[in-house]
Design a protein around this motif. Structure first.
Motif, PDB file in Angstrom:
ATOM      1  N   ASP A  26       0.839  -1.199   0.000  1.00 59.10           N
ATOM      2  CA  ASP A  26       0.000   0.000   0.000  1.00 59.10           C
ATOM      3  C   ASP A  26       0.876   1.251   0.000  1.00 59.10           C
ATOM      4  OD1 ASP A  26      -2.111   1.716   0.112  1.00 59.10           O
ATOM      5  OD2 ASP A  26      -2.881   1.016   2.036  1.00 59.10           O
ATOM      6  N   MET A  27       0.784   2.037  -1.075  1.00 60.45           N
ATOM      7  CA  MET A  27       1.558   3.272  -1.201  1.00 60.45           C
ATOM      8  C   MET A  27       0.627   4.482  -1.182  1.00 60.45           C
ATOM      9  SD  MET A  27       4.274   2.039  -4.130  1.00 60.45           S
ATOM     10  CE  MET A  27       3.197   2.489  -5.438  1.00 60.45           C
ATOM     11  N   SER A  28      -0.552   4.335  -0.616  1.00 59.62           N
ATOM     12  CA  SER A  28      -1.556   5.399  -0.602  1.00 59.62           C
ATOM     13  C   SER A  28      -1.072   6.588   0.215  1.00 59.62           C
ATOM     14  CB  SER A  28      -2.862   4.897   0.005  1.00 59.62           C
ATOM     15  OG  SER A  28      -3.366   3.828  -0.740  1.00 59.62           O
ATOM     16  N   PRO A  29      -1.458   7.801  -0.205  1.00 57.98           N
ATOM     17  CA  PRO A  29      -1.114   8.974   0.601  1.00 57.98           C
ATOM     18  C   PRO A  29      -1.864   8.943   1.924  1.00 57.98           C
ATOM     19  CG  PRO A  29      -2.548   9.582  -1.205  1.00 57.98           C
ATOM     20  CD  PRO A  29      -2.177   8.148  -1.415  1.00 57.98           C
ATOM     21  N   VAL A  30      -1.299   9.590   2.924  1.00 54.53           N
ATOM     22  CA  VAL A  30      -1.938   9.630   4.236  1.00 54.53           C
ATOM     23  C   VAL A  30      -3.201  10.480   4.131  1.00 54.53           C
ATOM     24  CG1 VAL A  30      -1.649  10.327   6.645  1.00 54.53           C
ATOM     25  CG2 VAL A  30       0.298   9.430   5.352  1.00 54.53           C
ATOM     26  N   PRO A  31      -4.342   9.937   4.552  1.00 52.18           N
ATOM     27  CA  PRO A  31      -5.593  10.698   4.422  1.00 52.18           C
ATOM     28  C   PRO A  31      -5.605  11.902   5.355  1.00 52.18           C
ATOM     29  CG  PRO A  31      -5.973   8.675   5.641  1.00 52.18           C
ATOM     30  CD  PRO A  31      -4.551   8.631   5.159  1.00 52.18           C
ATOM     31  N   ALA A  32      -6.315  12.933   4.944  1.00 48.57           N
ATOM     32  CA  ALA A  32      -6.473  14.124   5.774  1.00 48.57           C
ATOM     33  C   ALA A  32      -7.338  13.773   6.977  1.00 48.57           C
ATOM     34  CB  ALA A  32      -7.122  15.235   4.966  1.00 48.57           C
ATOM     35  N   PRO A  33      -7.153  14.488   8.093  1.00 48.09           N
ATOM     36  CA  PRO A  33      -7.993  14.202   9.259  1.00 48.09           C
ATOM     37  C   PRO A  33      -9.464  14.393   8.921  1.00 48.09           C
ATOM     38  CG  PRO A  33      -6.441  15.991   9.724  1.00 48.09           C
ATOM     39  CD  PRO A  33      -6.210  15.545   8.321  1.00 48.09           C
ATOM     40  N   HIS A  34     -10.289  13.511   9.426  1.00 46.05           N
ATOM     41  CA  HIS A  34     -11.717  13.524   9.113  1.00 46.05           C
ATOM     42  C   HIS A  34     -12.411  14.665   9.844  1.00 46.05           C
ATOM     43  CE1 HIS A  34     -15.628  12.142   7.969  1.00 46.05           C
ATOM     44  NE2 HIS A  34     -15.984  11.990   9.223  1.00 46.05           N
ATOM     45  N   GLN A  35     -13.139  15.483   9.106  1.00 43.95           N
ATOM     46  CA  GLN A  35     -13.905  16.584   9.660  1.00 43.95           C
ATOM     47  C   GLN A  35     -15.307  16.072   9.975  1.00 43.95           C
ATOM     48  OE1 GLN A  35     -12.413  19.297  10.256  1.00 43.95           O
ATOM     49  NE2 GLN A  35     -13.907  20.903  10.520  1.00 43.95           N
ATOM     50  N   PRO A  36     -15.828  16.326  11.174  1.00 44.15           N
ATOM     51  CA  PRO A  36     -17.184  15.861  11.469  1.00 44.15           C
ATOM     52  C   PRO A  36     -18.197  16.524  10.543  1.00 44.15           C
ATOM     53  CG  PRO A  36     -16.367  17.289  13.224  1.00 44.15           C
ATOM     54  CD  PRO A  36     -15.228  17.051  12.275  1.00 44.15           C
ATOM     55  N   ALA A  37     -19.240  15.795  10.204  1.00 49.32           N
ATOM     56  CA  ALA A  37     -20.243  16.285   9.260  1.00 49.32           C
ATOM     57  C   ALA A  37     -21.042  17.447   9.836  1.00 49.32           C
ATOM     58  CB  ALA A  37     -21.177  15.155   8.870  1.00 49.32           C
ATOM     59  N   ALA A  38     -21.405  17.370  11.096  1.00 47.53           N
ATOM     60  CA  ALA A  38     -22.207  18.424  11.702  1.00 47.53           C
ATOM     61  C   ALA A  38     -21.341  19.231  12.671  1.00 47.53           C
ATOM     62  CB  ALA A  38     -23.385  17.812  12.439  1.00 47.53           C
ATOM     63  N   PRO A  39     -21.453  20.557  12.652  1.00 49.45           N
ATOM     64  CA  PRO A  39     -20.674  21.355  13.598  1.00 49.45           C
ATOM     65  C   PRO A  39     -21.186  21.181  15.018  1.00 49.45           C
ATOM     66  CG  PRO A  39     -22.138  22.761  12.350  1.00 49.45           C
ATOM     67  CD  PRO A  39     -22.240  21.371  11.768  1.00 49.45           C
ATOM     68  N   LYS A  40     -20.311  21.285  15.977  1.00 50.26           N
ATOM     69  CA  LYS A  40     -20.721  21.180  17.375  1.00 50.26           C
ATOM     70  C   LYS A  40     -21.393  22.481  17.792  1.00 50.26           C
ATOM     71  CE  LYS A  40     -17.192  17.931  18.718  1.00 50.26           C
ATOM     72  NZ  LYS A  40     -16.056  17.659  19.560  1.00 50.26           N
ATOM     73  N   TYR A  41     -22.279  22.390  18.762  1.00 44.48           N
ATOM     74  CA  TYR A  41     -22.999  23.587  19.169  1.00 44.48           C
ATOM     75  C   TYR A  41     -22.824  23.888  20.662  1.00 44.48           C
ATOM     76  CZ  TYR A  41     -26.516  27.103  19.713  1.00 44.48           C
ATOM     77  OH  TYR A  41     -27.149  28.265  19.996  1.00 44.48           O
ATOM     78  N   ASP A  42     -21.764  23.656  21.267  1.00 44.91           N
ATOM     79  CA  ASP A  42     -21.429  24.066  22.639  1.00 44.91           C
ATOM     80  C   ASP A  42     -22.423  23.622  23.706  1.00 44.91           C
ATOM     81  OD1 ASP A  42     -19.261  25.354  21.506  1.00 44.91           O
ATOM     82  OD2 ASP A  42     -20.272  27.306  21.400  1.00 44.91           O
ATOM     83  N   GLY A  43     -23.311  22.712  23.434  1.00 44.39           N
ATOM     84  CA  GLY A  43     -24.197  22.162  24.450  1.00 44.39           C
ATOM     85  C   GLY A  43     -25.223  23.126  25.014  1.00 44.39           C
ATOM     86  N   LYS A  44     -25.622  24.148  24.296  1.00 42.51           N
ATOM     87  CA  LYS A  44     -26.595  25.123  24.796  1.00 42.51           C
ATOM     88  C   LYS A  44     -28.004  24.818  24.305  1.00 42.51           C
ATOM     89  CE  LYS A  44     -23.132  28.737  24.836  1.00 42.51           C
ATOM     90  NZ  LYS A  44     -22.674  29.957  24.191  1.00 42.51           N
ATOM     91  N   GLY A  45     -28.260  23.625  23.882  1.00 43.97           N
ATOM     92  CA  GLY A  45     -29.570  23.285  23.367  1.00 43.97           C
ATOM     93  C   GLY A  45     -29.630  23.458  21.860  1.00 43.97           C
ATOM     94  N   ARG A  46     -30.844  23.431  21.346  1.00 40.02           N
ATOM     95  CA  ARG A  46     -31.034  23.543  19.907  1.00 40.02           C
ATOM     96  C   ARG A  46     -30.775  24.981  19.455  1.00 40.02           C
ATOM     97  NH1 ARG A  46     -36.425  21.906  16.488  1.00 40.02           N
ATOM     98  NH2 ARG A  46     -35.597  22.605  14.499  1.00 40.02           N
ATOM     99  N   PRO A  47     -30.006  25.161  18.345  1.00 42.36           N
ATOM    100  CA  PRO A  47     -29.739  26.520  17.880  1.00 42.36           C
ATOM    101  C   PRO A  47     -30.998  27.166  17.314  1.00 42.36           C
ATOM    102  CG  PRO A  47     -28.784  24.940  16.377  1.00 42.36           C
ATOM    103  CD  PRO A  47     -29.303  24.164  17.532  1.00 42.36           C
ATOM    104  N   SER A  48     -31.097  28.470  17.481  1.00 41.79           N
ATOM    105  CA  SER A  48     -32.239  29.206  16.943  1.00 41.79           C
ATOM    106  C   SER A  48     -32.043  29.418  15.443  1.00 41.79           C
ATOM    107  CB  SER A  48     -32.374  30.562  17.646  1.00 41.79           C
ATOM    108  OG  SER A  48     -31.271  31.382  17.322  1.00 41.79           O
ATOM    109  N   GLY A  49     -33.062  29.975  14.801  1.00 42.82           N
ATOM    110  CA  GLY A  49     -32.964  30.244  13.366  1.00 42.82           C
ATOM    111  C   GLY A  49     -31.823  31.199  13.056  1.00 42.82           C
ATOM    112  N   LYS A  50     -31.650  32.230  13.881  1.00 48.05           N
ATOM    113  CA  LYS A  50     -30.559  33.189  13.673  1.00 48.05           C
ATOM    114  C   LYS A  50     -29.209  32.500  13.838  1.00 48.05           C
ATOM    115  CE  LYS A  50     -28.671  37.601  15.247  1.00 48.05           C
ATOM    116  NZ  LYS A  50     -27.349  37.215  14.916  1.00 48.05           N
ATOM    117  N   ASP A  51     -29.105  31.622  14.850  1.00 49.91           N
ATOM    118  CA  ASP A  51     -27.844  30.893  15.056  1.00 49.91           C
ATOM    119  C   ASP A  51     -27.515  30.023  13.844  1.00 49.91           C
ATOM    120  OD1 ASP A  51     -27.514  31.998  17.588  1.00 49.91           O
ATOM    121  OD2 ASP A  51     -28.563  30.327  18.575  1.00 49.91           O
ATOM    122  N   ARG A  52     -28.525  29.365  13.262  1.00 53.02           N
ATOM    123  CA  ARG A  52     -28.286  28.523  12.095  1.00 53.02           C
ATOM    124  C   ARG A  52     -27.866  29.352  10.891  1.00 53.02           C
ATOM    125  NH1 ARG A  52     -32.798  25.847  14.217  1.00 53.02           N
ATOM    126  NH2 ARG A  52     -34.195  26.810  12.712  1.00 53.02           N
TER     127      ARG A  52
END
Length: 119
Positions: A81-107
């Motif tokens: 296997d001579m494959s290049p090293v893969p880039a670190p995986h970025q999570p699909a959804a951004p984290k939201y600091d645990g403050k509950g569901r984001p409001s429309g303005k936050d989104r």
């Protein structure tokens, strides 16, 4: 020498030989840098294959043709296997600091300032 689709199946890159043949027929495989579209193309030791598997680009050098589709440790001995090293995986959804569901303005703010912002 062995058929390309058969070797990809033997080396356990694809679950079935028909899946391997479909990828080769789609022109998604290169042998020594040359695009290949025929699954019956013969390959042997020393050939370098480049193809995509999922999101990753795989670059492998064939070491042996193999005689059967054996267990994974046996299949890993067929190639280097001579494959290049893969880039670190970025999570699909951004984290939201645990403050509950984001409001429309936050989104809306996340959409204009986030990693997927449209500009």
């Amino acid at each position: 020498m062995i058929r390309l689709d058969k070797w990809l199946w033997h080396a356990r890159f694809f679950k079935s030989r028909s899946l391997a043949a479909g990828v080769v027929s789609g022109g998604k495989v290169r042998v020594d840098g040359t695009p290949v579209s025929k699954p019956a193309r013969n390959v042997g030791p020393g050939d370098v294959l480049t193809f995509t598997q999922g999101d990753a680009v795989r670059v492998v050098k064939i070491l042996d043709c193999g005689t059967r589709r054996g267990p994974a440790p046996e299949a890993q001995g067929l190639y280097d296997d001579m494959s290049p090293v893969p880039a670190p995986h970025q999570p699909a959804a951004p984290k939201y600091d645990g403050k509950g569901r984001p409001s429309g303005k936050d989104r809306r703010d996340m959409a204009t300032k986030g990693p997927f912002a449209l500009e």
